[in-house]
Design an enzyme around this catalytic site. Structure first.
Site, PDB file in Angstrom:
ATOM      1  N   ASN A 170      49.871  19.448  58.606  1.00 31.16           N
ATOM      2  CA  ASN A 170      49.102  20.682  58.722  1.00 31.16           C
ATOM      3  C   ASN A 170      47.776  20.395  59.416  1.00 31.16           C
ATOM      4  O   ASN A 170      46.864  19.813  58.828  1.00 31.16           O
ATOM      5  CB  ASN A 170      48.864  21.279  57.334  1.00 31.16           C
ATOM      6  CG  ASN A 170      48.055  22.560  57.374  1.00 31.16           C
ATOM      7  OD1 ASN A 170      47.751  23.093  58.433  1.00 31.16           O
ATOM      8  ND2 ASN A 170      47.687  23.068  56.208  1.00 31.16           N
ATOM      9  N   SER A 173      45.130  24.740  59.256  1.00 27.65           N
ATOM     10  CA  SER A 173      44.453  25.554  58.249  1.00 27.65           C
ATOM     11  C   SER A 173      43.070  25.923  58.763  1.00 27.65           C
ATOM     12  O   SER A 173      42.308  25.046  59.199  1.00 27.65           O
ATOM     13  CB  SER A 173      44.314  24.789  56.932  1.00 27.65           C
ATOM     14  OG  SER A 173      43.449  25.485  56.049  1.00 27.65           O
TER      15      SER A 173
END
Length: 358
Positions: A170, A173
């Site tokens: 990720n 974000s």
């Protein structure tokens, strides 16, 4: 049972602070008895990442950050569940309140800031479910105060890759300062190289996925796709939440809250980014479509845009767990109408049109 009760429970949950309601939902799921899950229509099965997904409808990261109830969630009918995000050291995230329901828009804004119980606790929970059926992945990130964020991703991969079916890197974000900077070509190249190396050193078979933002420019998307292909990423997850506020939001006061927007208003931008990504990678890199999936029609459109799998989260706030079964039933109906026997037959069929926002 839980899907039948949801219409009665929803007003009570929505009368609470959104984060408190979410925690109570997790506690309730932990109390559910384990049972045999209903078999899916075999036409919904998807062979991908060296696994057979019983259906293409997955739960996105963020719902079960601590891997507290992945098996209960699989029992709701999901084809796969992604837990996390997880960071190496425990961190509280941003101050509360940090999640807001935009009910009139069927949307959510969150600025959790990767709150996590930390790698050790999540790893222990995943280790405890070793040998259980069901496809489970984990979303990983970096601590907010880390002096070496690339090392954080490698550390999470080394520990978690042997315990899950896939690891999602990720870098998108919007709630951790500087995290999206890792989508830059030079940073991303080194990050993916170290992540893949950590998986290989651990002797794990987990697939490495990369989750990207819906807000990047198309030249940046070119670089991300090229880097992912070069470094052996096995799928792209498109997309994370957006920092944009699309025109037409009804909940104008709440829309001014800082954080990532998810839910129905994200469907258009995320689907266009998905289709643009499909045009760049073709069949060479599978895609997971996320953002605004709240119906069978939305899921079908993601597939036409290029997604082999789809994920949802925010729609559960408004539609409840029965949504999973409704989407699967709707996909089967569309397959009957199209006269197809496998979803792969239509993956990416309308990418060119949907990339233009058609």
């Amino acid at each position: 049972m839980i899907d039948v009760a949801f219409p009665l429970v929803r007003p009570l949950l929505h009368g609470l602070d959104a984060e408190r309601a979410h925690d109570l939902t997790l506690r309730a799921l932990a109390l559910l008895p384990s049972g045999r899950r209903r078999e899916d229509d075999p036409r919904l099965a998807v062979d991908l990442l060296g696994r057979r997904f019983p259906n293409p409808v997955g739960l996105a990261a963020g719902f079960d950050k601590g891997a507290r109830v992945p098996d209960a969630l699989l029992g709701l009918g999901f084809g796969f569940v992604e837990v996390g995000g997880v960071v190496p050291r425990p961190q509280p995230g941003n101050p509360q309140p940090r999640v807001f329901r935009l009910a009139a828009d069927r949307a959510v804004i969150n600025r959790y800031g990767l709150n996590s119980e930390g790698l050790d606790i999540v790893a222990a929970r995943l280790r405890a479910r070793t040998g259980r059926p069901g496809i489970v992945g984990v979303n990983i990130g970096a601590n907010k105060d880390s002096v070496d964020r690339l090392a954080d991703y490698a550390a999470c991969t080394a520990v978690l890759a042997p315990l899950v079916d896939f690891v999602t890197v990720n870098v998108s974000s919007p709630n951790t300062p500087g995290l999206r900077d890792l989508q830059g070509e030079a940073f991303l190249d080194e990050l993916l190289a170290r992540t893949v190396a950590a998986r290989e050193a651990a002797g794990a078979s987990a697939a490495i996925l990369l989750k990207i933002a819906p807000d990047m420019a198309l030249d940046a998307l070119d670089a991300v796709c090229a880097t992912a292909l070069r470094r052996g990423v096995q799928a792209l997850v498109v997309s994370n939440t957006t920092v944009a506020r699309p025109a037409g939001l009804v909940e104008q006061a709440l829309a001014r809250e800082t954080g990532g927007l998810s839910g129905r208003p994200l469907f258009g931008p995320a689907t266009r980014m998905l289709a643009q990504t499909r045009l760049r990678v073709g069949d060479s890199l599978p895609l997971v479509g996320v953002g605004g999936v709240d119906s069978a029609e939305a899921a079908w459109t993601k597939i036409l845009a290029g997604a082999s799998l789809v994920q949802l989260y925010s729609a559960l706030v408004y539609e409840g767990p029965g949504l999973v079964g409704r989407i699967k039933a709707g996909l089967v109906r569309r397959m009957d109408e199209e006269g197809i026997t496998a979803l792969r037959q239509v993956v990416g069929r309308d990418a060119a049109d949907l990339a233009r926002g058609a």
